[in-house]
Write an enzyme that holds these catalytic residues in place. Sequence first.
Site, PDB file in Angstrom:
ATOM      1  N   GLY A  11       0.989  -0.981   0.150  1.00 36.70           N
ATOM      2  CA  GLY A  11       0.239  -0.092   0.093  1.00 36.70           C
ATOM      3  C   GLY A  11       1.205   1.027   0.258  1.00 36.70           C
ATOM      4  CB  SER A  13       0.557   4.398  -4.266  1.00 41.86           C
ATOM      5  OG  SER A  13      -0.262   3.561  -4.526  1.00 41.86           O
ATOM      6  CB  VAL A  63      -1.320  -8.287   0.235  1.00 38.19           C
ATOM      7  CG1 VAL A  63      -0.505  -6.624  -0.002  1.00 38.19           C
ATOM      8  CG2 VAL A  63      -3.033  -6.793   1.074  1.00 38.19           C
ATOM      9  CG  ASN A  89       1.248   0.865   5.597  1.00 39.65           C
ATOM     10  OD1 ASN A  89       0.394   2.478   6.037  1.00 39.65           O
ATOM     11  ND2 ASN A  89       0.554   1.254   3.494  1.00 39.65           N
ATOM     12  CB  SER A 149      -5.707   0.922  12.687  1.00 42.21           C
ATOM     13  OG  SER A 149      -7.536   2.459  13.572  1.00 42.21           O
ATOM     14  CE1 TYR A 162      -9.558   0.208   8.725  1.00 39.61           C
ATOM     15  CE2 TYR A 162     -10.030   0.455  10.839  1.00 39.61           C
ATOM     16  CZ  TYR A 162      -9.108   0.245   9.337  1.00 39.61           C
ATOM     17  OH  TYR A 162      -8.459   1.309   9.092  1.00 39.61           O
ATOM     18  CE  LYS A 166      -6.294  -1.051   9.429  1.00 41.74           C
ATOM     19  NZ  LYS A 166      -5.035  -1.755   8.872  1.00 41.74           N
ATOM     20  CB  ILE A 195      -2.913   9.039   9.542  1.00 37.64           C
ATOM     21  CG1 ILE A 195      -2.213   8.306  10.668  1.00 37.64           C
ATOM     22  CG2 ILE A 195      -1.887   9.641   9.330  1.00 37.64           C
ATOM     23  CD1 ILE A 195      -1.585   9.106  11.789  1.00 37.64           C
TER      24      ILE A 195
END
Length: 259
Positions: A11, A13, A63, A89, A149, A162, A166, A195
């Site tokens: 990840g 990019s 992935v 990541n 996270s 999610y 994590k 972030i």
Amino acid sequence: MNGRPVAVVTGGSRGIGRGIVLSLAGAGYDVVVNYASNADAAREVGKEVEARGGRAHLVRADVSQRTDRRELIDQTVATFGRLDLLVSNAGVAPTVRADLLEAEEESFDRLIEINLKGPYFLVQLAARTMIEQQAAGIVSNPKIVIVSSISAYTASVNRGDYCVSKAGLAMTAQLYATRLAEHGINVYEIRPGIIETDMTGGVKDRYDDLIFNQGLTPIRRWGQPEDVGRAVVAVATDLLPFSTGQIIDVDGGFHLRTL
């Protein structure tokens, strides 16, 4: 082939991944930039790596797919001859934020495949390669970083899938840290907080209020991808040699409990 250390960043990019890639390039690493779909963004990051004196190799790989994970590691070895650091990541947010009582299995399956199963088995592949290369004297003290996270321990009932993914990553880091210590491979979990990336763009106004007006984080600013990048560089440059399985919070103090 050369003597510069080599990192794989999944990840890599955009967002946090991009910040990690550029920080590593500035610290003397050549970087394999993994991306899933945005080739233009990956090419731009590759140019920025080269501007910092490093070499970049771009690999499109999902992935969550076994063959893609294998290809990512194989291309790394074929291109650079070594693997010193894996930064796992890559991750996705739910397509739709749904209440826990309304959420669909399809979203859960997607997030577990990409956010948890993929990293779990990618770390396995990378670790096997690192063990072989250590035995051959190609690398020494390789490292693995798993980016998770604050959602690993913070319940958000409109994106439970999610959070579960994590939380699974947090245990993945503990498991591999325990298993790989005998091989001299340290494993670290980095937990970013809020972030500023395109992933959080849709909730910017809400978090602006929580951060700047309500004091959600003691350090009252948004985190930046470079903040996470600096933490990865600390690991990559051997500043934490007597730590493994360590959780590194990059969250502006969100994890603090105060009265």
